[in-house]
Design an enzyme around this catalytic site. Structure first.
Site, mmCIF file in Angstrom:
data_model
loop_
_atom_site.group_PDB
_atom_site.id
_atom_site.type_symbol
_atom_site.label_atom_id
_atom_site.label_comp_id
_atom_site.label_asym_id
_atom_site.label_seq_id
_atom_site.Cartn_x
_atom_site.Cartn_y
_atom_site.Cartn_z
ATOM 1 N N LYS A 169 31.228 58.762 16.701
ATOM 2 C CA LYS A 169 29.974 58.952 17.411
ATOM 3 C C LYS A 169 28.859 58.363 16.567
ATOM 4 O O LYS A 169 28.990 58.197 15.348
ATOM 5 C CB LYS A 169 29.716 60.426 17.701
ATOM 6 C CG LYS A 169 29.826 61.346 16.509
ATOM 7 C CD LYS A 169 29.827 62.803 16.938
ATOM 8 C CE LYS A 169 30.095 63.742 15.773
ATOM 9 N NZ LYS A 169 30.193 65.146 16.203
ATOM 10 N N VAL A 170 27.769 58.032 17.234
ATOM 11 C CA VAL A 170 26.618 57.455 16.532
ATOM 12 C C VAL A 170 25.406 58.332 16.808
ATOM 13 O O VAL A 170 25.090 58.634 17.962
ATOM 14 C CB VAL A 170 26.337 56.008 16.994
ATOM 15 C CG1 VAL A 170 25.172 55.427 16.202
ATOM 16 C CG2 VAL A 170 27.578 55.136 16.818
ATOM 17 N N ILE A 179 23.380 58.870 20.200
ATOM 18 C CA ILE A 179 23.087 57.612 20.909
ATOM 19 C C ILE A 179 24.357 56.849 21.293
ATOM 20 O O ILE A 179 24.289 55.793 21.913
ATOM 21 C CB ILE A 179 22.150 56.704 20.089
ATOM 22 C CG1 ILE A 179 22.706 56.433 18.679
ATOM 23 C CG2 ILE A 179 20.764 57.309 19.998
ATOM 24 C CD1 ILE A 179 21.846 55.462 17.863
ATOM 25 N N GLY A 180 25.520 57.403 20.932
ATOM 26 C CA GLY A 180 26.782 56.765 21.303
ATOM 27 C C GLY A 180 27.952 57.653 20.924
ATOM 28 O O GLY A 180 27.887 58.380 19.928
ATOM 29 N N ASP A 195 34.494 40.850 18.848
ATOM 30 C CA ASP A 195 34.094 41.847 19.846
ATOM 31 C C ASP A 195 32.629 41.644 20.228
ATOM 32 O O ASP A 195 31.888 42.609 20.411
ATOM 33 C CB ASP A 195 34.317 43.264 19.314
ATOM 34 C CG ASP A 195 34.285 44.310 20.423
ATOM 35 O OD1 ASP A 195 34.415 43.936 21.611
ATOM 36 O OD2 ASP A 195 34.116 45.511 20.108
ATOM 37 N N GLY A 243 32.487 57.815 21.118
ATOM 38 C CA GLY A 243 33.803 57.323 21.501
ATOM 39 C C GLY A 243 34.843 58.410 21.306
ATOM 40 O O GLY A 243 34.510 59.574 21.073
ATOM 41 N N SER A 244 36.112 58.039 21.380
ATOM 42 C CA SER A 244 37.186 59.030 21.279
ATOM 43 C C SER A 244 37.340 59.584 19.862
ATOM 44 O O SER A 244 37.780 60.723 19.684
ATOM 45 C CB SER A 244 38.508 58.413 21.745
ATOM 46 O OG SER A 244 38.793 57.221 21.014
#
Length: 272
Positions: free
Chosen positions: A25-26, A18-19, A135, A21-22
């Site tokens: 991850k999710v 579901i997500g 953020d 990044g570099s």
């Protein structure tokens, strides 16, 4: 042992990504232990920058261990895998606020007020605990299936024990960052959060960003100093416009505290 095998051995069955990044991850997974679906953030300590591993990740874990609020994502447990990966198991949400806005174009005023009240409650709770998020953006505000707000992603969060202590780290997305952060000057981190939720509220009621983030930092700063504009078809009430202007004051000394935000007439007014 692989991450998937380790998680499976602890009763977690991966469902989908579901997500990503570099270096993290999710995944959405089902949990035998918690009898529900969970979100598992998997951080690769090897790929991640050392500054993140040694500074920001420990802060995030410390914050998640301490917070307990109905509008902040709940952490269930941490799982270390061979010293290389860290899995943060959290409650799962249905979607994020940006996805919601993309679905409906803009959020109806009554629902907007309810959601923003929940955000304010969560940020007030954090600030009273001397925690700043740094953020806050639509992607980091999750919604449950019944559209309860859940603030997430504390990767740039930190503890601020001294109210006069200033921050110097450029954090988060510049589209949600106040002028003092864009300029690279030391800033009051709690006032950073207030500005960010002001941007979030503008996006909620208009379906657009308040400031053009496509150009240089100089252009962004110039845009932030200009009066906010609203399209006629957005139908934003005057008191709401005043409230957003109250949040998005370029001078941080004039920007309200989160306690003052919570007491504003727009939030206090009952739906007509």
């Amino acid at each position: 042992m692989s991450v998937n095998n380790a998680l499976k051995g602890m009763g977690y069955t991966s469902m989908k990504m579901i997500g990503e990044g570099s270096f993290s991850k999710v995944k959405l997974a089902s949990s035998q232990k918690h009898c529900c679906n969970v979100a598992i953030k998997i951080v690769d300590r090897i790929k991640a920058p050392q500054d993140f591993v040694k500074k920001f990740l420990p802060r995030e874990l410390a914050v998640l261990k301490r917070v307990n609020h109905e509008n902040i994502i709940q952490m269930h447990e941490f799982i270390e895998v061979a010293g290389k990966q860290l899995c943060i198991v959290m409650e799962a949400a249905s979607k994020d606020l940006l996805q919601k806005i993309e679905e409906v174009k803009r959020i109806q005023m009554d629902q907007c007020k309810s959601m923003f009240s929940q955000m304010t409650s969560a940020v007030n709770y954090l600030h009273q605990m001397n925690i700043v998020h740094r953020d806050l953006k639509c992607e980091n505000i999750l919604l449950t299936s019944d559209e309860q707000v859940k603030i997430t992603d504390f990767g740039f969060a930190r503890f601020v024990e001294d109210p006069s202590e200033l921050s110097r780290t450029f954090c988060g997305s510049r589209a949600y960052a106040p002028p003092e952060v864009i300029m690279g000057t030391p800033y009051e981190p709690k006032k950073f959060d207030v500005w960010s939720i002001g941007v979030v509220l503008y996006v909620m009621v208009t379906g657009t960003m308040p400031y053009d983030d496509d150009g240089s930092l100089k252009q962004l700063l110039k845009c932030q100093k200009m009066p906010l504009s609203y399209s006629d078809d957005a139908g934003v009430e005057d008191l709401c416009k005043t409230f957003i202007g109250f949040l998005l004051q370029t001078n941080p000394a004039e920007r309200p505290t989160i306690q003052q935000v919570a007491q504003h007439p727009w939030l206090q007014a009952r739906p007509s």
